[in-house]
Design a protein around this motif. Structure first.
Motif, PDB file in Angstrom:
ATOM      1  N   PRO A  60       0.809  -1.217   0.000  1.00 26.81           N
ATOM      2  CA  PRO A  60       0.000   0.000   0.000  1.00 26.81           C
ATOM      3  C   PRO A  60       0.841   1.265   0.000  1.00 26.81           C
ATOM      4  O   PRO A  60       0.377   2.314   0.429  1.00 26.81           O
ATOM      5  CB  PRO A  60      -0.776  -0.131   1.311  1.00 26.81           C
ATOM      6  N   GLY A  61       2.069   1.186  -0.485  1.00 32.32           N
ATOM      7  CA  GLY A  61       3.005   2.291  -0.301  1.00 32.32           C
ATOM      8  C   GLY A  61       2.986   3.351  -1.367  1.00 32.32           C
ATOM      9  O   GLY A  61       4.005   3.959  -1.650  1.00 32.32           O
ATOM     10  N   CYS A  62       1.849   3.590  -1.982  1.00 33.68           N
ATOM     11  CA  CYS A  62       1.750   4.728  -2.882  1.00 33.68           C
ATOM     12  C   CYS A  62       0.863   5.763  -2.212  1.00 33.68           C
ATOM     13  O   CYS A  62      -0.330   5.555  -2.055  1.00 33.68           O
ATOM     14  CB  CYS A  62       1.153   4.291  -4.215  1.00 33.68           C
ATOM     15  N   PRO A  63       1.462   6.882  -1.765  1.00 31.96           N
ATOM     16  CA  PRO A  63       0.686   7.850  -0.993  1.00 31.96           C
ATOM     17  C   PRO A  63      -0.496   8.410  -1.778  1.00 31.96           C
ATOM     18  O   PRO A  63      -1.540   8.709  -1.208  1.00 31.96           O
ATOM     19  CB  PRO A  63       1.696   8.948  -0.666  1.00 31.96           C
ATOM     20  N   VAL A  64      -0.320   8.529  -3.094  1.00 32.38           N
ATOM     21  CA  VAL A  64      -1.412   9.047  -3.919  1.00 32.38           C
ATOM     22  C   VAL A  64      -2.594   8.085  -3.856  1.00 32.38           C
ATOM     23  O   VAL A  64      -3.747   8.483  -3.716  1.00 32.38           O
ATOM     24  CB  VAL A  64      -0.944   9.200  -5.378  1.00 32.38           C
ATOM     25  N   CYS A  65      -2.272   6.780  -3.917  1.00 23.95           N
ATOM     26  CA  CYS A  65      -3.324   5.772  -3.991  1.00 23.95           C
ATOM     27  C   CYS A  65      -4.112   5.646  -2.693  1.00 23.95           C
ATOM     28  O   CYS A  65      -5.293   5.343  -2.714  1.00 23.95           O
ATOM     29  CB  CYS A  65      -2.736   4.406  -4.327  1.00 23.95           C
ATOM     30  N   ASP A 271      -5.290   8.208  14.018  1.00 22.77           N
ATOM     31  CA  ASP A 271      -5.877   7.169  13.168  1.00 22.77           C
ATOM     32  C   ASP A 271      -6.095   7.783  11.791  1.00 22.77           C
ATOM     33  O   ASP A 271      -6.400   8.962  11.688  1.00 22.77           O
ATOM     34  CB  ASP A 271      -7.233   6.713  13.715  1.00 22.77           C
ATOM     35  N   ARG A 272      -5.938   6.977  10.745  1.00 21.02           N
ATOM     36  CA  ARG A 272      -6.187   7.547   9.422  1.00 21.02           C
ATOM     37  C   ARG A 272      -6.840   6.517   8.506  1.00 21.02           C
ATOM     38  O   ARG A 272      -6.503   5.331   8.566  1.00 21.02           O
ATOM     39  CB  ARG A 272      -4.889   8.064   8.787  1.00 21.02           C
ATOM     40  N   ALA A 273      -7.781   7.014   7.700  1.00 22.65           N
ATOM     41  CA  ALA A 273      -8.421   6.145   6.704  1.00 22.65           C
ATOM     42  C   ALA A 273      -7.489   6.005   5.508  1.00 22.65           C
ATOM     43  O   ALA A 273      -6.881   6.976   5.068  1.00 22.65           O
ATOM     44  CB  ALA A 273      -9.739   6.751   6.266  1.00 22.65           C
ATOM     45  N   TRP A 274      -7.348   4.767   5.000  1.00 22.36           N
ATOM     46  CA  TRP A 274      -6.572   4.504   3.782  1.00 22.36           C
ATOM     47  C   TRP A 274      -7.566   4.156   2.695  1.00 22.36           C
ATOM     48  O   TRP A 274      -8.454   3.326   2.899  1.00 22.36           O
ATOM     49  CB  TRP A 274      -5.598   3.330   3.993  1.00 22.36           C
ATOM     50  N   ARG A 275      -7.400   4.783   1.561  1.00 21.26           N
ATOM     51  CA  ARG A 275      -8.352   4.546   0.483  1.00 21.26           C
ATOM     52  C   ARG A 275      -8.390   3.061   0.131  1.00 21.26           C
ATOM     53  O   ARG A 275      -7.365   2.441  -0.069  1.00 21.26           O
ATOM     54  CB  ARG A 275      -7.971   5.355  -0.753  1.00 21.26           C
ATOM     55  N   GLY A 276      -9.593   2.517   0.108  1.00 18.59           N
ATOM     56  CA  GLY A 276      -9.764   1.121  -0.274  1.00 18.59           C
ATOM     57  C   GLY A 276      -9.498   0.142   0.855  1.00 18.59           C
ATOM     58  O   GLY A 276      -9.770  -1.041   0.722  1.00 18.59           O
ATOM     59  N   ILE A 277      -8.948   0.595   1.974  1.00 22.98           N
ATOM     60  CA  ILE A 277      -8.626  -0.314   3.075  1.00 22.98           C
ATOM     61  C   ILE A 277      -9.477   0.003   4.301  1.00 22.98           C
ATOM     62  O   ILE A 277     -10.055  -0.873   4.923  1.00 22.98           O
ATOM     63  CB  ILE A 277      -7.126  -0.227   3.441  1.00 22.98           C
ATOM     64  N   GLY A 278      -9.588   1.265   4.621  1.00 23.99           N
ATOM     65  CA  GLY A 278     -10.343   1.669   5.806  1.00 23.99           C
ATOM     66  C   GLY A 278      -9.427   2.296   6.837  1.00 23.99           C
ATOM     67  O   GLY A 278      -8.251   2.576   6.556  1.00 23.99           O
ATOM     68  N   ILE A 279      -9.968   2.473   8.033  1.00 20.92           N
ATOM     69  CA  ILE A 279      -9.182   3.159   9.065  1.00 20.92           C
ATOM     70  C   ILE A 279      -8.159   2.212   9.682  1.00 20.92           C
ATOM     71  O   ILE A 279      -8.489   1.081  10.055  1.00 20.92           O
ATOM     72  CB  ILE A 279     -10.118   3.729  10.149  1.00 20.92           C
ATOM     73  N   ILE A 280      -6.923   2.652   9.729  1.00 17.17           N
ATOM     74  CA  ILE A 280      -5.873   1.895  10.413  1.00 17.17           C
ATOM     75  C   ILE A 280      -5.442   2.734  11.619  1.00 17.17           C
ATOM     76  O   ILE A 280      -5.067   3.899  11.460  1.00 17.17           O
ATOM     77  CB  ILE A 280      -4.663   1.628   9.490  1.00 17.17           C
ATOM     78  N   GLY A 342     -10.260   3.770  -9.372  1.00 20.75           N
ATOM     79  CA  GLY A 342      -9.583   3.894  -8.085  1.00 20.75           C
ATOM     80  C   GLY A 342      -8.220   4.524  -8.277  1.00 20.75           C
ATOM     81  O   GLY A 342      -7.679   4.554  -9.384  1.00 20.75           O
ATOM     82  N   ALA A 343      -7.681   5.005  -7.170  1.00 22.96           N
ATOM     83  CA  ALA A 343      -6.441   5.768  -7.263  1.00 22.96           C
ATOM     84  C   ALA A 343      -5.248   4.913  -7.678  1.00 22.96           C
ATOM     85  O   ALA A 343      -4.266   5.428  -8.191  1.00 22.96           O
ATOM     86  CB  ALA A 343      -6.152   6.451  -5.941  1.00 22.96           C
ATOM     87  N   THR A 344      -5.327   3.597  -7.474  1.00 21.40           N
ATOM     88  CA  THR A 344      -4.197   2.749  -7.882  1.00 21.40           C
ATOM     89  C   THR A 344      -3.984   2.797  -9.391  1.00 21.40           C
ATOM     90  O   THR A 344      -2.955   2.388  -9.892  1.00 21.40           O
ATOM     91  CB  THR A 344      -4.426   1.277  -7.480  1.00 21.40           C
ATOM     92  N   MET A 345      -4.995   3.284 -10.135  1.00 18.28           N
ATOM     93  CA  MET A 345      -4.866   3.395 -11.587  1.00 18.28           C
ATOM     94  C   MET A 345      -4.356   4.781 -11.981  1.00 18.28           C
ATOM     95  O   MET A 345      -4.073   5.030 -13.142  1.00 18.28           O
ATOM     96  CB  MET A 345      -6.222   3.103 -12.240  1.00 18.28           C
TER      97      MET A 345
END
Lengths: 367, 351
Positions: A60-65, A271-280, A342-345
């Motif tokens: 998940p290491g693309c900050p944009v994504c 805490d922060r929400a990650w796009r497509g993953i949720g709050i970590i 999605g942002a991964t694209m």
């Protein structure tokens, strides 16, 4: 080019790849955490050089994504204001929010500028005292010190028209979330060399011990990445788990003490929400209360913006390494870099965009 | 016109997802191509436009000519190795040359912003004069308009070029054949990185100068020597990759190029690394790709290398036997990856 060519040397690369092939007796799944590493792997075709037994999954290491949709929508709302100059790194401009992206805000008259450094945004703020200048502070720990420095300098200069829209994320909680997931199949990690340049790698010893998983701090050139994989496979084959540092020409165990001090001064863990993953939990930074006047979310009252993710996009599973981009039914059809779901694209570091750009023929060959 | 024609007027297809023009629509990549395909080409529907070449080849009965037009809005106007005036001459003359024509005449249209210093205009006009002399073209007509302050950006230039075609060949993507050699006329990425370095205020140890240069000499040199030139394209916006993908798609052929064969100067490669850009996508203003029969490649390269702008000309790769319109690159590590057109500008990455 010195410091680059020697790490792209075909003979060296092939030798390390052959070493890995000779070593791997069982299937191993290794995750490279950083989008920069994903980009290198697909750009140089490093996965083609590995034995079939070693599978790389993209982390998940693309900050944009991973910047959540909600925050993109907040950025769009702020950028559209006539009193605002909105400054950002280039690849955030194409990331789709719920209804638009920063490029289209710009086309509608918003003052959106691509900068290379938050310190350039400070300059813009000094030159435009009648406008509010907002910098989109996106990134992992790598970009956090420079953003923190901008805030410290803004405070020192008495600037009242500069703020950060912060979307900083932290790597160790993300690794913990992946390792804790029931679906996890990652057996070893390549930790992101740039992040460790700032943070060091002391945080990883606890993760490595608790989850009995090798973590190798790894650089970004082909030789770096293959050496990282080699160290990781060696540990797995020997039944060991340790934190190792492949990127020792850059990374020190304690990282950059100055950088870490700046982060601690200006930000606090949240805490922060990650796009497509949720709050970590504890996976992000926000502006600390003592610098609240530099927090764009507070200055522009965008706290109420909420957004829903596109249901067809599998980017969350891609970001956790559960699915490959080509396993998404929308990949290359409804979802392309022109019309990303999605942002991964979107970001060139995003796994889906990297696959689309460099490896599309593989999905076409196996429909 | 019959009545059925009257009611058959095609409404230009709206641009699907974008309501407004964005910068990507001028970036030379996919967004721009889509705009052309959906709006411009159908609106003016004719075979010349549909050929989607750098210029149009027109048969006037007694003579064949090539015609091309281009507008110049580059910022900064003056940059290492060139300026907007030089670019406006070479750019259009080169597009004419890519049709296999000898550039002869140029029009110059100036859109000036109120308040622009006359001295700036004088500098640009002098540059146009010098470049035209070097490119062997005459400025034969023109136009000048002034817009309100704030409605332009000092000087915009449009030039239209006309050239004579002195051979029977059709130099078009459809003439590309399996097995053709793909030649590149010199080292790449200099123009884009020169502009970028000035825009971003970055100083490198050695100043990178734009590769801005007239190309007709090399093209005519090949033709006069009897090289059976199949297709030509200059590698401007979107760089070498966009030029190759456009041709591969128009010619329905596959192209494979070798990474090791791509000439990039060390300082340009370093600047690209710093900005996180791929030189294959960076703009050039004095480079082109040529498709020629493989057995004539060495002879063609020797001709290209005689020109100062062609000193680093190289054999990039070959056209494949089958064709899906795909361009691939074989890396120094012998791995293969797709080279695709970009959606818009290359964007610098975060980290």
């Amino acid at each position: 080019m010195k410091y680059v060519d020697e790490y792209r040397d075909p003979d060296r690369v092939r030798k390390i790849a052959a070493g890995i092939a000779g070593m791997a007796t069982r299937p191993w799944t290794i995750m490279e955490v950083c989008g920069g590493q994903t980009h290198s792997i697909v750009r140089f075709g490093l996965d083609e050089l590995l034995p079939r037994t070693v599978e790389l999954v993209h982390g998940p290491g693309c900050p944009v994504c991973v910047t959540p949709l909600e925050l993109i929508d907040k950025a769009l709302a702020i950028a559209a204001r006539p009193d605002v100059i909105f400054c950002s790194f280039g690849d955030m401009l194409r990331v789709p929010g719920s209804h638009a992206d920063l490029f289209s805000v710009k086309a509608r008259g918003g003052d959106v500028r691509i900068l290379y450094s938050p310190l350039d945004a400070l300059k813009v703020a000094l030159e435009n005292p009648e406008r509010q200048v907002v910098f989109f502070a996106v990134g992992f720990e790598t970009t956090a010190p420079a953003n923190a420095l901008a805030v410290v300098q803004a405070q020192r200069a008495g600037l009242k028209n500069f703020s950060l829209l912060v979307s900083h994320v932290r790597v160790p909680p993300a690794i913990e979330a992946i390792l804790s997931s029931k679906e996890n199949r990652v057996q070893g990690f390549l930790a992101a060399g740039h992040v460790c340049t700032v943070m060091g790698y002391e945080e990883y010893f606890d993760l490595c011990r608790r989850f009995r998983t090798p973590i190798v701090v790894t650089g970004f050139e082909p030789v770096d990445i293959l050496q990282g994989i080699s160290l990781c496979v060696q540990q797995l084959e020997q039944g060991r788990h340790a934190v190792e540092n492949q990127y020792s020409r850059v990374v020190r165990r304690e990282g950059s003490l100055e950088g870490r001090a700046l982060i601690e001064q200006v930000f606090e863990v949240t805490d922060r929400a990650w796009r497509g993953i949720g709050i970590i939990p504890n996976s992000g930074y926000r502006v600390a209360p003592s610098f609240a006047s530099f927090d764009a979310e507070q200055r522009f009252d965008v706290g109420e913006i909420r957004a829903e993710e596109c249901a067809d996009c599998l980017s969350g599973l891609v970001l956790q390494g559960v699915k490959k981009p080509t396993q998404c039914p929308a990949f290359g059809g409804r979802c392309t870099p022109e019309t990303p779901l999605g942002a991964t694209m979107v970001s060139t570091e995003g796994a889906c965009a990297a696959y689309y750009q460099y490896k599309r023929h593989q999905s076409e060959a196996t429909p | 016109m019959t009545s059925s024609d009257d009611f058959n007027l095609k409404c230009p297809v709206p641009i699907d997802d974008q309501e407004r023009i964005g910068l990507a629509h001028g970036g030379g990549g996919r967004a721009m191509n889509r705009l052309l395909e959906r709006l411009i080409v159908p609106a003016f529907d004719n075979p010349h436009l549909a050929a989607r070449h750098d210029g149009a080849v027109l048969d006037l009965g007694t003579a064949r000519i090539a015609m091309s037009t281009d507008s110049y809005v580059v910022r900064p106007m003056f940059f290492p190795g060139g300026d907007i005036g030089k670019l406006a001459v070479y750019g259009t003359a080169n597009d004419v040359a890519m049709c296999g024509a000898r550039p002869r005449y140029l029009s110059v249209g100036l859109v000036l912003e109120e308040g622009t210093p006359i001295a700036t205009l004088e500098r640009v006009v002098e540059s146009i004069r010098t470049a035209a002399a070097r490119a062997g073209v005459q400025i034969v007509t023109g136009d000048t308009k002034v817009v309100d302050r704030g409605k332009g950006d000092q000087i915009f230039i449009n030039t239209t070029g006309v050239g004579s075609i002195e051979h029977e060949r059709s130099i078009l993507p459809s003439s590309v054949r399996p097995g053709d050699a793909v030649l590149l006329s010199g080292d790449i990425g200099r123009h884009g990185m020169a502009i970028m370095a000035v825009r971003e205020g970055l100083a490198f140890e050695s100043e990178i100068e734009s590769d801005c240069a007239p190309l007709a000499g090399m093209v005519l040199g090949m033709l006069e020597d009897g090289i059976d030139v199949h297709c030509l394209r200059d590698c401007t916006r979107g760089g070498v990759v966009s030029a190759l993908v456009e041709i591969a798609q128009a010619a329905h052929c596959d192209i494979q190029i070798e990474e090791c064969a791509v000439p990039v100067r060390a300082d340009v490669a370093a600047a690209c690394e710093i900005f996180g850009l791929d030189p294959l996508y960076v703009a050039n203003e004095g480079r082109f790709v040529a498709f020629v029969p493989a057995d004539q490649a060495d002879r063609a390269l020797a001709i290209l290398r005689r020109d100062p702008a062609g000193a680093d000309a190289a054999l990039l790769g070959l056209v494949g036997k089958s064709g899906h319109g795909r361009v691939t690159l074989r890396s120094a590590l012998s791995t293969t990856r797709i080279l695709d057109m970009l959606n818009g500008e290359q964007l610098p990455r975060i980290c």
